[in-house]
Design a protein around this motif. Sequence first.
Motif, PDB file in Angstrom:
ATOM      1  N   VAL A  85      -7.020 -18.832  78.456  1.00 19.92           N
ATOM      2  CA  VAL A  85      -7.097 -18.984  77.002  1.00 19.92           C
ATOM      3  C   VAL A  85      -7.040 -17.608  76.367  1.00 19.92           C
ATOM      4  O   VAL A  85      -7.832 -16.718  76.705  1.00 19.92           O
ATOM      5  N   THR A  86      -6.087 -17.443  75.443  1.00 18.32           N
ATOM      6  CA  THR A  86      -5.957 -16.217  74.666  1.00 18.32           C
ATOM      7  C   THR A  86      -6.022 -16.578  73.185  1.00 18.32           C
ATOM      8  O   THR A  86      -5.957 -17.754  72.813  1.00 18.32           O
ATOM      9  N   HIS A 134      -5.051 -20.424  72.437  1.00 15.54           N
ATOM     10  CA  HIS A 134      -3.926 -21.028  73.147  1.00 15.54           C
ATOM     11  C   HIS A 134      -4.248 -21.001  74.639  1.00 15.54           C
ATOM     12  O   HIS A 134      -4.603 -19.966  75.184  1.00 15.54           O
ATOM     13  N   SER A 135      -4.110 -22.147  75.273  1.00 16.36           N
ATOM     14  CA  SER A 135      -4.424 -22.295  76.684  1.00 16.36           C
ATOM     15  C   SER A 135      -3.162 -22.652  77.447  1.00 16.36           C
ATOM     16  O   SER A 135      -2.360 -23.465  76.984  1.00 16.36           O
ATOM     17  N   ASP A 183      -0.301 -11.704  73.648  1.00 21.61           N
ATOM     18  CA  ASP A 183      -1.658 -11.960  73.151  1.00 21.61           C
ATOM     19  C   ASP A 183      -2.669 -11.014  73.797  1.00 21.61           C
ATOM     20  O   ASP A 183      -3.526 -10.440  73.118  1.00 21.61           O
ATOM     21  N   ILE A 184      -2.574 -10.836  75.108  1.00 21.07           N
ATOM     22  CA  ILE A 184      -3.491  -9.944  75.828  1.00 21.07           C
ATOM     23  C   ILE A 184      -3.358  -8.513  75.330  1.00 21.07           C
ATOM     24  O   ILE A 184      -4.354  -7.807  75.164  1.00 21.07           O
ATOM     25  N   SER A 185      -2.133  -8.089  75.060  1.00 19.82           N
ATOM     26  CA  SER A 185      -1.937  -6.708  74.592  1.00 19.82           C
ATOM     27  C   SER A 185      -2.588  -6.477  73.230  1.00 19.82           C
ATOM     28  O   SER A 185      -2.991  -5.361  72.917  1.00 19.82           O
ATOM     29  N   GLN A 186      -2.718  -7.527  72.432  1.00 17.26           N
ATOM     30  CA  GLN A 186      -3.280  -7.414  71.087  1.00 17.26           C
ATOM     31  C   GLN A 186      -4.775  -7.743  71.033  1.00 17.26           C
ATOM     32  O   GLN A 186      -5.523  -7.148  70.273  1.00 17.26           O
ATOM     33  N   ARG A 187      -5.183  -8.736  71.801  1.00  9.48           N
ATOM     34  CA  ARG A 187      -6.574  -9.212  71.803  1.00  9.48           C
ATOM     35  C   ARG A 187      -6.945  -9.522  73.260  1.00  9.48           C
ATOM     36  O   ARG A 187      -6.700 -10.622  73.745  1.00  9.48           O
ATOM     37  N   PRO A 188      -7.538  -8.561  73.956  1.00 10.76           N
ATOM     38  CA  PRO A 188      -7.727  -8.696  75.401  1.00 10.76           C
ATOM     39  C   PRO A 188      -8.863  -9.604  75.876  1.00 10.76           C
ATOM     40  O   PRO A 188      -8.948  -9.893  77.065  1.00 10.76           O
TER      41      PRO A 188
END
Length: 162
Positions: free
Chosen positions: A23-24, A32-33, A60-65
């Motif tokens: 989930v990000t 989002h999963s 998503d990870i690059s913006q909100r880890p």
Amino acid sequence: MSREEAVQRVAALIKGIKFCMLVTQTDQGRLHSRPVTTQEQDFDGDLWFIGGKDTEWVHDISQRPEINLAYAQPDGQNYVSITGRARLVEDRAKLEEVWSDFYKAYFPEGIDDPNVQLIHVDTHGAELWESSGKLASAFALAKGLVTGERGDMGSNETVSLE
């Protein structure tokens, strides 16, 4: 419970579960999963994944880890929800360690595909749900339906992995 004991508990519960739900948080602030493949390594408090640099979840990870990983073993009625901080890593040695031919389906050029992204998750903690067994859980459920009393359905606890 010590960190080492917590890691061992989580490791025992997620061992052999090939896929989990990651989930990000999207650019729009929504959760989002999606399913991701867990690497076949012993859990030591860190988790590793391989994704495509061009995918939404890597963006998503690059913006909100901050992420969540949900593992489910319905046959054993065991569930684990792990929180952590993901980061995108460029480490050829680690990539070679976790790479398998399974990924050729996603990366036609293999391990040298320029779209391959290694992701490291530094876990913070986990919530664990362990069943007392299928038969015992079924009995507890039936007893609860008949008597109105809550039966022993297993255990639930939160552990720190930091």
